[in-house]
Design an enzyme around this catalytic site. Sequence first.
Site, short mmCIF file in Angstrom:
data_model
loop_
_atom_site.label_atom_id
_atom_site.label_comp_id
_atom_site.label_asym_id
_atom_site.label_seq_id
_atom_site.Cartn_x
_atom_site.Cartn_y
_atom_site.Cartn_z
N ARG A 103 -41.53 23.68 26.16
CA ARG A 103 -41.30 24.96 26.81
C ARG A 103 -41.97 24.96 28.19
NH1 ARG A 103 -38.26 29.51 26.49
NH2 ARG A 103 -39.41 31.45 26.34
N THR A 371 -28.76 28.83 27.66
CA THR A 371 -29.28 28.18 26.44
C THR A 371 -28.23 27.35 25.72
OG1 THR A 371 -30.80 30.02 26.18
CG2 THR A 371 -30.64 28.53 24.35
N GLY A 463 -28.38 32.40 22.74
CA GLY A 463 -28.05 33.82 22.83
C GLY A 463 -29.26 34.72 22.72
N GLY A 464 -30.38 34.30 23.31
CA GLY A 464 -31.59 35.15 23.31
C GLY A 464 -31.99 35.52 21.88
O1 DON Z 1 -36.39 31.30 25.01
C1 DON Z 1 -35.74 32.34 24.89
O2 DON Z 1 -35.85 33.10 23.96
C2 DON Z 1 -34.70 32.68 25.95
N1 DON Z 1 -35.08 32.06 27.19
C3 DON Z 1 -33.37 32.23 25.47
C4 DON Z 1 -32.29 32.64 26.40
C5 DON Z 1 -30.94 32.53 25.85
O3 DON Z 1 -30.72 32.18 24.73
C6 DON Z 1 -29.85 32.86 26.79
N2 DON Z 1 -28.71 33.36 26.12
N3 DON Z 1 -28.38 34.51 26.08
#
Ligand code: DON
Length: 558
Positions: A103, A371, A463-464
């Site tokens: 990360r 992502t 997807g966040g």
């Molecule tokens: O690490 C995370 O939770 C976010 N940066 C993920 C972002 C993501 O999946 C984008 N899609 N909507």
Amino acid sequence: MAEFPRTFTAARLIIVVGAFSLFTYSTPARSEAGKKAMVVSESALASEAGLAILKQGGNAIDAAAATALAVGVTNPASCGIGGGGFMLVYLAKEGKFYALDYRETAPHSASADMYYRDGKPNEELAKVGPLAVAVPGEVAGLDAALKRFGTMKFQQVAAAAIKLARDGFPVSEHLAGELKSGASMLAMDEGLKEVFLKKDGSAPGAGEKIYEKKLADTIERLGNTPVAKFYNGPIGKELVSYLDAHGGILTADDLEDYQPVWREPLHRTYHGMVVYAMPPPSSGGVVLEMLGMLEPGHLPGLGLNSPPYLARLIEVMRQGFDDRAFYADPTFVHVPLDILLSPNHINEARDRALHQKSTAALAAEAHDHGTSNLCVVDEAGNVVDITTTINTVFGAKMTVPKLGIILNDEMDDFSTAPGVANAYRLVGTDANSIAPGKRPLSSMSPVIVVKDGKPVMTAGGSGGPTIITGVLQVALDVLDFHAGAEDAVADARIHEQANPDVVAIEQEMPQTSRDALEQMHYRLRVIPALGAVNAITIAPGNLHGAFDPRKGGGASGY
Ligand code: DON
């Protein structure tokens, strides 16, 4: 109680593909069966790159690195060497699990109030431009995994990515959608404009070719000492000097100090199986908590996607997301995992889930931006599941043009100010506040499930926050409802993240269930598609890999 058939009929397939056409890659098969090995990713070309490495004698770690580098080229809105991720590994010969955290980290001169201007938080600064950029981890992470468990050198696994970037590749349906909707944004950055827009300023459509020649050169320049080149050498210098000239705070020291971290994976039992997940700063523990709350219930008795099943999920998801507030970078904050994953705590949360009912407030956003997830099983039985990102679509909307690198906006995953939500409407707590060198909390949570000591499935998504609930639902489909990988990833899903307290529900969810939930006074927001989830089901001589029709991709096996 109403029981809903779980079979995914041909008629329904047509409806689903139609509904998600904006996100759908024109690949004929959404799944593949293999006897020995399987690669699934959000790009057919990247899965092929991984498969080629397996056929050259590489193992799952080599293939996963090749796929990750290739998907960073073919899905540039989602991930790449300007970002970072998490890797969950099952090593067959040891029967052991490993978790690699690569990360991004906050630069040394980052601070809790860095996004305040005139006494007020300016959230845009954490999403767009140089201050949004956290120290990339992708190159260091892939190198660390290759060095520890791989059999090939960096350039061998990078060859396909370099070729795709240099010789060009056809734009997928999903990327075409992102390019079209983002054309005016792309025009504002020199590097994005040059690569991703045509001379007349329009976006290339699906099937048209894109070339990322500078990125090809950069990946080639990484050679077989990618960390030396990226973090301690010429590429890092160019990155830092570009950011510096444009108002960034990331320094050469930040790059030099960056370290991927091997962590102990989390696990818990579920119906006699064991589910392995990423530890903090990922949200894998939240997936385990939710599974724990659901375990005592007989879900097949409720029926997949029936009103009582969905109501149970909603309340469990709500409890899980309430607890997500405790998750953060464990180097900076004590995450009370011993309590959060304890039977007592899970029983209490389950009790609340069974006896409370959420009330609705705001509307949830659920567009799938950046992502990418990918998973690999090799002939030896090794399993790798990676989720990697530059955060929102095209990250910080900023490149280092000479290098062809798209920079992440991972700083937005921190709680940038008290009460201020991030791009995914997640409002964090102090545990996830910004500090120099700290990793922001992530929703990326790949899992590997084991039965009788052998992996039976792996899944992960993009997807966040919908990753957490998407991985949960796909796992339940396979483990409780005995769905195959293809049905499990395609079945309609819901998402509830406690705040905003509204249920995002896919339009493919049976109308009867939607009506029944509304009668229970849940406020629903009907959307075409939640995040994407990939999965591989694993049995001796019988692998099934499936990518998500919501976003497209490829499954390649033999
Ligand atoms: O690490 C995370 O939770 C976010 N940066 C993920 C972002 C993501 O999946 C984008 N899609 N909507």
